[in-house]
Design an enzyme around this catalytic site. Structure first.
Site, PDB file in Angstrom:
ATOM      1  N   SER A 430       2.410   4.184  10.334  1.00 39.68           N
ATOM      2  CA  SER A 430       2.567   4.341   8.889  1.00 39.68           C
ATOM      3  C   SER A 430       2.625   2.997   8.180  1.00 39.68           C
ATOM      4  O   SER A 430       2.470   2.934   6.975  1.00 39.68           O
ATOM      5  CB  SER A 430       3.817   5.159   8.586  1.00 39.68           C
ATOM      6  OG  SER A 430       4.926   4.559   9.206  1.00 39.68           O
ATOM      7  N   HIS A 451      -3.676   7.552   9.300  1.00 39.72           N
ATOM      8  CA  HIS A 451      -2.281   7.746   8.901  1.00 39.72           C
ATOM      9  C   HIS A 451      -2.104   9.108   8.245  1.00 39.72           C
ATOM     10  O   HIS A 451      -2.508   9.319   7.101  1.00 39.72           O
ATOM     11  CB  HIS A 451      -1.859   6.605   7.948  1.00 39.72           C
ATOM     12  CG  HIS A 451      -0.460   6.758   7.447  1.00 39.72           C
ATOM     13  ND1 HIS A 451      -0.038   6.292   6.228  1.00 39.72           N
ATOM     14  CD2 HIS A 451       0.627   7.343   8.011  1.00 39.72           C
ATOM     15  CE1 HIS A 451       1.239   6.591   6.063  1.00 39.72           C
ATOM     16  NE2 HIS A 451       1.658   7.230   7.121  1.00 39.72           N
ATOM     17  N   GLU A 463      -4.889   8.739   5.317  1.00 32.54           N
ATOM     18  CA  GLU A 463      -5.426   7.403   5.089  1.00 32.54           C
ATOM     19  C   GLU A 463      -6.175   6.993   6.352  1.00 32.54           C
ATOM     20  O   GLU A 463      -5.596   7.034   7.446  1.00 32.54           O
ATOM     21  CB  GLU A 463      -4.302   6.396   4.843  1.00 32.54           C
ATOM     22  CG  GLU A 463      -3.598   6.561   3.504  1.00 32.54           C
ATOM     23  CD  GLU A 463      -2.493   5.514   3.309  1.00 32.54           C
ATOM     24  OE1 GLU A 463      -2.505   4.846   2.276  1.00 32.54           O
ATOM     25  OE2 GLU A 463      -1.620   5.375   4.185  1.00 32.54           O
ATOM     26  N   ASN A 501       2.434   3.873   1.680  1.00 31.99           N
ATOM     27  CA  ASN A 501       3.758   3.323   1.982  1.00 31.99           C
ATOM     28  C   ASN A 501       3.988   1.981   1.297  1.00 31.99           C
ATOM     29  O   ASN A 501       5.131   1.586   1.071  1.00 31.99           O
ATOM     30  CB  ASN A 501       3.975   3.233   3.485  1.00 31.99           C
ATOM     31  CG  ASN A 501       4.332   4.599   4.047  1.00 31.99           C
ATOM     32  OD1 ASN A 501       4.764   5.480   3.307  1.00 31.99           O
ATOM     33  ND2 ASN A 501       4.124   4.786   5.336  1.00 31.99           N
TER      34      ASN A 501
END
Ligand code: 3H9
Length: 709
Positions: A430, A451, A463, A501
């Site tokens: 992540s 991800h 992602e 993130n």
């Protein structure tokens, strides 16, 4: 070119709708005109006794009104007219003195379903692509071609509100149970069954439909007092779900209510009035932009078009059978029907992972989304073990082990030893840059990031993260595979935290700073939920797991320095063995797995007393600007390829409020100058972490934007 062709079979006119040059059928202005003319012909031709309406497209009946046309609407009056004309066209089908049968295969949505509702008989195929629904509220509008009137009359007010207010679609069998369609047949016989039904109806007259349900249905659906209760309940539910940010569901409820209580003419008038108001409103504009952003992503493979062909994935290997690994396995088996093998360090973990993956399938079985034989077939695709046995046949391997660089590197080396040289390796990290994981890879061109978000089966985003060495073939393979898993895929650059993130980190960290200042947890969370996030940041920390959040925070701090220095709140919580929902103690208390209020014993742990009278507007400002500023900075660094990807990523990845359009769209709405001014103020009050991103300052000087004005 004509959109309709008519052939006659035994005095039944079969009208095939096939909008030239388009992948789906849409009710454009030109189509409406042509259809109206056709209706006159069908009415006047005495040799025609009945009509079948069928689509010439492979998997869409009619996808609704042309959403593209909405973007050209400039006034409420224009939008109202569009709806009014739609209502008129549909009414002419209903009042045609010959039975009209809708033969439905594929998407039958919005105006498409409204047209079908005006037909006298509906036959749908049992194919999974056949979906019937009124998704208008998802575009910030309401069904505007009589859907708010005909649907409740056909299937009852509660079932209709269920569909209209959530904009959800139903498959054919459920539609049959609801009384929305009259028959369900295999695709191969749709046409012939429809022609036969039309011929039959021409002889016997229109079908009489018995109202379904027992006493409760009669009381609630067919008495004014019962319906009042239903409206009240529906209104409360809508407000709870949308927090008053989305006007469409309440407007749809009103159009349904007016129609049922004051007659169809009054209902239609309310319907086109509200449609007009909403279609040119800001919320609808934003939701329509998101619709087009999402559809354009369906065709964007993240590579120069044509530069590589995706590999076929017949076998999938997954390392790590925890929450993420099992979620990926279950979702891949469900949606891609691919042979999937899980590996973990010991068999008991593998067993748990397989059980969790099967749970995803069982849930579908329970909801009748899968038949028992389908379920059996899919579960048979899952296997697992504590060694790499079977990985030699894997085309794609996804690792979902703990978020530790050394471990991920070791796993990559093991997979390279066990798998074929052409196997693609994806890391479901992540935050950790893929180039670090791939640093000693033997075949770095086959390594990238995929991800996923948790829970995998529910979260719509993926992602895909290539490094500069990843081959276009690996990229397009990962993107297409993710899409087949049902995800909206954005391809992002290989920076720590990637996109989602990256922008989430400062936001969650700011929430931790607020906690350290004693701002009450309820205030932080209710403020951001009221702003439009599905959950507040503190509740989100609990969901993500405080250990996971802390690890991610460390990676971000290392990469971005002081600006991302973690607040101390998480360490204090972890020192007290509080991990969040996963171990039942976090900022909130959990009873039987359910969140049960804020745990006030957290405050002494954090060394604070909850302050009274904290200003919600300031809380909101700090949290929102932390995210917007990071979005501007990351965008300037090239983390995302365009603003579209950034906004879609934020909406689907972290639930950024869709009606705000995404962080970059929001910056455009605010104007860079105003954003910079607000950030400077925050910087003065709270420190350097709020220093406006250089790109934003530049934008404010130049008057730039992310999207064309
Ligand atoms: C409505 O009906 C209002 C009425 O109540 C009132 C009337 C008076 N319009 O998604 P895909 C395009 S509101 C314009 O990749 P899939 C799409 O943009 C409407 N364009 O395929 C794409 O274009 P391009 C309510 C549309 O197989 C191409 O078709 N209806 C529309 O993955 C292929 O689409 C909806 O909200 C449209 N209505 O999914 C349904 N529909 O190739 C919206 C599709 O240029 N549509 N396009 O990029 C969908 O949900 C999906 O497109 C569908 C197909 C399930 C149909």
């Amino acid at each position: 070119m004509s959109s309709f062709t008519t052939t006659t079979e035994d005095s039944v006119a079969v009208v095939t709708f096939d909008l030239p040059g388009e992948p789906v059928n849409k009710l454009t202005a030109a189509v409406r005109l042509e259809f109206e003319a056709l209706l006159i012909h069908l009415r006047d031709d005495s040799a025609i006794k009945a009509v079948v309406l069928i689509s010439g497209k492979p998997d869409s009946f009619i996808a609704g009104a042309d959403i593209e046309e909405f973007t050209a609407l400039t006034t409420q009056a224009e939008a109202e007219r569009l709806s009014f004309e739609g209502q008129e066209m549909v009414s002419r089908v209903e009042t045609l003195a010959k039975p009209v049968v809708a033969a439905i295969h594929g998407a039958c949505l919005g105006g498409g379903l409204e047209l079908a509702l005006a037909c006298h008989y509906r036959i749908a195929t049992d194919h999974p692509k056949t979906q019937l629904g009124l998704p208008e509220v998802q575009l910030g509008i309401i069904p505007g071609a009589g859907g708010c009137q005909r649907l409740p009359r056909l299937i009852g007010v509660r079932a209709a509100l269920d569909m209209i207010l959530a904009g959800k679609s139903e498959r054919a069998l459920k539609a049959l149970r609801l009384g929305l369609v009259d028959e369900v047949v295999p695709h191969s016989i749709l046409r012939s069954v429809a022609v036969a039904a039309a011929g039959r109806l021409a002889q016997t007259g229109l079908p009489r439909r018995k109202s379904k349900g027992g006493l409760q249905d009669t009381l609630l659906d067919r008495t004014a007092a019962g319906r009042r209760m239903v409206y009240r309940g529906a209104r409360q539910q809508v407000l709870k779900k949308t927090g008053n940010h989305y006007p469409a569901p309440l407007a749809a409820l009103e159009a349904v209510r007016v129609g049922l209580e004051h007659g169809i003419a009054a209902g239609l008038a309310e319907e086109h009035r509200a449609f007009g108001e909403l279609a040119v409103g800001d919320v609808s504009r934003k939701l329509v932009q998101i619709f087009f952003a999402t559809t354009s992503l369906k065709k964007d493979d993240g590579i120069v078009p044509g530069s590589a062909v995706p590999r076929q994935i017949r076998r999938l290997g997954i390392i790590g059978s925890g929450f993420m690994g099992s979620g990926i396995a279950g979702t891949a088996v469900l949606n891609v029907e691919v042979d999937t093998r899980l590996k973990d360090a010991d068999l008991s973990r593998v067993g748990k992972g397989l059980k969790a993956a099967i749970e995803i399938l069982s849930e579908r079985l329970k909801r009748r989304r899968l038949t028992r034989p389908q379920y059996e077939r899919l579960t048979a695709l899952l296997s697992g073990g504590d060694s790499y046995a079977g990985f030699g046949r894997a085309d794609l391997v996804i690792e979902a082990v703990f978020e530790e660089l050394d471990l991920k590197r070791r796993v990559l080396a093991e997979v390279e030893a066990a798998a074929r040289p052409d196997t693609i390796f994806a890391s479901n990290t992540s935050t950790i840059p893929i180039r670090d994981i791939a640093a000693s890879a033997e075949r770095p061109e086959r390594v990238l990031g995929m991800h996923f978000f948790s829970p995998v089966e529910k979260m719509p985003l993926l992602e895909v993260i290539p490094t500069e060495l990843t081959s276009p073939e690996a990229i397009v393979t990962a993107v297409r595979f993710g899409r087949r898993m049902g995800k909206t895929v954005i391809v992002v650059d290989d920076h720590p935290g990637f996109w989602v993130n990256r922008i989430l980190s400062p936001y969650l960290n700011e929430a931790a700073f607020l906690l350290e200042e004693g701002v009450p947890i309820e205030l932080i969370d209710t403020t951001m939920a009221a702003w439009g996030f599905p959950v507040g940041p503190v509740a989100l920390l609990d969901e993500v797991g405080l250990d996971v959040a802390q690890k991610a925070g460390r990676v971000m701090h290392e990469a971005f320095g002081e600006r991302m220095k973690p607040a101390g709140a998480l360490s204090r919580m972890l020192a007290a063995n509080r991990f969040g929902r996963k171990n039942g103690v976090g900022f909130y208390r959990y009873e039987d797995g359910h969140k049960a209020g804020v745990d006030s014993s957290v405050y002494p742990l954090l060394g604070v007393r909850p302050v009274e009278g904290a200003d919600a507007r300031l809380v909101e400002r700090r949290l929102v600007y932390a995210m917007l500023n990071e979005a501007a900075g990351a965008c300037a660094e090239g983390v995302i390829r365009c603003a579209r990807d950034g906004d879609v990523g934020a909406i689907y990845g972290i639930g950024f409020p869709p009606f705000r359009g995404g962080p970059l769209r929001m910056l455009d709405d605010l104007g860079a100058a105003r954003a910079v001014e607000a950030l400077h103020l925050l910087q003065d009050q709270h420190g350097e972490r709020f220093r406006p991103a250089a790109a934003l300052v530049e934008m404010s000087r130049q008057g730039g934007r992310y999207y064309p004005a």
